[in-house]
Scaffold this motif. Sequence first.
Motif, PDB file in Angstrom:
ATOM      1  N   LEU A  52       0.787  -1.262   0.144  1.00 39.84           N
ATOM      2  CA  LEU A  52      -0.072  -0.129   0.154  1.00 39.84           C
ATOM      3  C   LEU A  52       0.860   1.295   0.244  1.00 39.84           C
ATOM      4  N   PRO A  53       0.431   2.370  -0.422  1.00 36.28           N
ATOM      5  CA  PRO A  53       1.284   3.573  -0.604  1.00 36.28           C
ATOM      6  C   PRO A  53       1.435   3.735   0.945  1.00 36.28           C
ATOM      7  N   GLY A  54       2.866   4.404   1.272  1.00 35.83           N
ATOM      8  CA  GLY A  54       3.207   4.505   2.637  1.00 35.83           C
ATOM      9  C   GLY A  54       3.913   3.293   3.313  1.00 35.83           C
ATOM     10  N   SER A  55       3.728   2.178   2.647  1.00 31.52           N
ATOM     11  CA  SER A  55       4.283   1.006   3.132  1.00 31.52           C
ATOM     12  C   SER A  55       5.966   1.116   3.094  1.00 31.52           C
ATOM     13  N   ARG A  56       6.452   0.712   4.275  1.00 26.17           N
ATOM     14  CA  ARG A  56       7.874   0.473   4.337  1.00 26.17           C
ATOM     15  C   ARG A  56       8.468  -0.885   3.817  1.00 26.17           C
ATOM     16  N   ILE A  57       9.391  -0.622   3.043  1.00 26.55           N
ATOM     17  CA  ILE A  57       9.966  -1.990   1.993  1.00 26.55           C
ATOM     18  C   ILE A  57      11.470  -1.994   2.298  1.00 26.55           C
ATOM     19  N   SER A  58      12.069  -3.141   1.998  1.00 28.15           N
ATOM     20  CA  SER A  58      13.370  -3.544   1.958  1.00 28.15           C
ATOM     21  C   SER A  58      13.790  -3.552   0.360  1.00 28.15           C
ATOM     22  N   LEU A  59      14.572  -2.850  -0.204  1.00 25.43           N
ATOM     23  CA  LEU A  59      15.163  -2.992  -1.678  1.00 25.43           C
ATOM     24  C   LEU A  59      16.453  -3.607  -1.904  1.00 25.43           C
ATOM     25  N   LYS A  60      16.793  -4.700  -2.681  1.00 26.76           N
ATOM     26  CA  LYS A  60      18.106  -5.274  -2.688  1.00 26.76           C
ATOM     27  C   LYS A  60      18.494  -4.731  -3.970  1.00 26.76           C
ATOM     28  N   ILE A  61      19.788  -4.190  -4.295  1.00 27.06           N
ATOM     29  CA  ILE A  61      20.412  -4.060  -5.473  1.00 27.06           C
ATOM     30  C   ILE A  61      21.331  -5.243  -5.678  1.00 27.06           C
ATOM     31  N   HIS A  62      21.245  -6.018  -6.815  1.00 28.82           N
ATOM     32  CA  HIS A  62      21.896  -7.148  -7.071  1.00 28.82           C
ATOM     33  C   HIS A  62      23.497  -7.186  -7.332  1.00 28.82           C
ATOM     34  N   GLU A  63      23.849  -6.012  -8.149  1.00 30.03           N
ATOM     35  CA  GLU A  63      25.025  -6.169  -8.485  1.00 30.03           C
ATOM     36  C   GLU A  63      25.791  -4.488  -8.570  1.00 30.03           C
ATOM     37  N   GLY A  64      27.016  -4.461  -8.761  1.00 31.52           N
ATOM     38  CA  GLY A  64      27.673  -3.020  -8.679  1.00 31.52           C
ATOM     39  C   GLY A  64      28.277  -2.863  -7.296  1.00 31.52           C
ATOM     40  N   ASN A  65      29.024  -1.450  -7.642  1.00 29.70           N
ATOM     41  CA  ASN A  65      29.477  -1.029  -6.318  1.00 29.70           C
ATOM     42  C   ASN A  65      28.571  -0.727  -5.189  1.00 29.70           C
ATOM     43  N   PHE A  66      27.263  -0.744  -5.551  1.00 25.67           N
ATOM     44  CA  PHE A  66      26.274  -0.227  -4.414  1.00 25.67           C
ATOM     45  C   PHE A  66      25.296  -1.372  -4.210  1.00 25.67           C
ATOM     46  N   ALA A  67      25.715  -2.686  -4.418  1.00 29.87           N
ATOM     47  CA  ALA A  67      24.919  -3.846  -4.345  1.00 29.87           C
ATOM     48  C   ALA A  67      24.828  -4.149  -2.622  1.00 29.87           C
ATOM     49  N   GLY A  68      23.598  -4.276  -2.521  1.00 29.66           N
ATOM     50  CA  GLY A  68      23.035  -4.617  -1.043  1.00 29.66           C
ATOM     51  C   GLY A  68      21.590  -4.273  -0.784  1.00 29.66           C
ATOM     52  N   TYR A  69      21.290  -4.278   0.463  1.00 32.13           N
ATOM     53  CA  TYR A  69      19.881  -3.956   0.809  1.00 32.13           C
ATOM     54  C   TYR A  69      19.948  -2.393   1.384  1.00 32.13           C
ATOM     55  N   TYR A  70      18.687  -1.583   1.180  1.00 34.83           N
ATOM     56  CA  TYR A  70      18.551  -0.460   1.531  1.00 34.83           C
ATOM     57  C   TYR A  70      17.016  -0.254   1.564  1.00 34.83           C
ATOM     58  N   PRO A  71      16.605   0.373   2.732  1.00 34.84           N
ATOM     59  CA  PRO A  71      15.516   0.693   3.333  1.00 34.84           C
ATOM     60  C   PRO A  71      14.509   1.674   2.185  1.00 34.84           C
ATOM     61  N   SER A  72      13.485   1.558   1.954  1.00 35.77           N
ATOM     62  CA  SER A  72      12.568   2.451   1.052  1.00 35.77           C
ATOM     63  C   SER A  72      11.245   2.351   1.307  1.00 35.77           C
ATOM     64  N   ARG A  73      10.314   3.069   0.587  1.00 38.17           N
ATOM     65  CA  ARG A  73       8.921   3.390   0.942  1.00 38.17           C
ATOM     66  C   ARG A  73       8.002   3.419  -0.215  1.00 38.17           C
ATOM     67  N   VAL A  74       6.884   2.815  -0.310  1.00 35.21           N
ATOM     68  CA  VAL A  74       6.002   2.864  -1.427  1.00 35.21           C
ATOM     69  C   VAL A  74       5.438   4.502  -1.496  1.00 35.21           C
ATOM     70  N   ASP A  75       5.740   4.998  -2.716  1.00 37.11           N
ATOM     71  CA  ASP A  75       5.427   6.438  -2.829  1.00 37.11           C
ATOM     72  C   ASP A  75       3.809   6.250  -3.339  1.00 37.11           C
ATOM     73  N   ASP A  76       3.386   5.438  -4.444  1.00 37.11           N
ATOM     74  CA  ASP A  76       2.065   5.648  -5.123  1.00 37.11           C
ATOM     75  C   ASP A  76       2.235   4.349  -5.895  1.00 37.11           C
ATOM     76  N   ILE A  77       0.997   3.800  -6.183  1.00 36.72           N
ATOM     77  CA  ILE A  77       0.545   2.706  -7.139  1.00 36.72           C
ATOM     78  C   ILE A  77      -0.573   3.202  -8.140  1.00 36.72           C
TER      79      ILE A  77
END
Length: 222
Positions: free
Chosen positions: A47-72
Amino acid sequence: MRGYPFSVFAQSCAQPLNIPLRGPRLFMASEAIRTVDRKVFLRDILLPGSRISLKIHEGNFAGYYPSRVDDIQGETLSIAGPGYKGINVPLSPGNQLTLSIVAANGVYQFVVQIIHLQTEPIYLLALKIPDNESIQHIQRRQFVRMNWRENVECQLLDEDADQLSSGNSKIIVPAKNISGNGICLLFPEKLRVRSRMDIFLPLDKTRPPIYVMGEVIRCDEG
């Protein structure tokens, strides 16, 4: 422990923990993974406003980051772009990411592709909403909880960052125990339930700590 009267129970916001902590893997999770009805998922979970975890799979910034659903809107999911030390993590259309969201009945996880990016006035990613077969529901069962006495660095996030009387959102606190589902930390002050924090779990001196984004599910005094 004297000086740390509050037991804070934090649940992982990404995959169940399976971490090699000073030796063999100590914590194993029994998981049941199944696909999800997309209509129910969009209606009740993502839902909009839901907090999520985002994983980047490769590259110098690979790893997990906090994020949030802005809109659908229709087939497009808009989320906050990841940041690192005050800068936007560089991504490009076509990059694939793994998103995870925690609910009461487990973790929902799916792979998405970036359609386009917006950098001004705020950093947003537009993603294609996955189909039914791509959304996995990981049910958490029978996690083993182990005593684990280590000092853990925590960083309270966003609107939860002002809870400590020190005025600092970052603190190092002792851990009490850990499992595949979460960790019990000893805090000097009470935290609000549903507070979010970055947690850095120490390994041995030859390896960097493991990053986990956690949410407070309980805070007990004494």
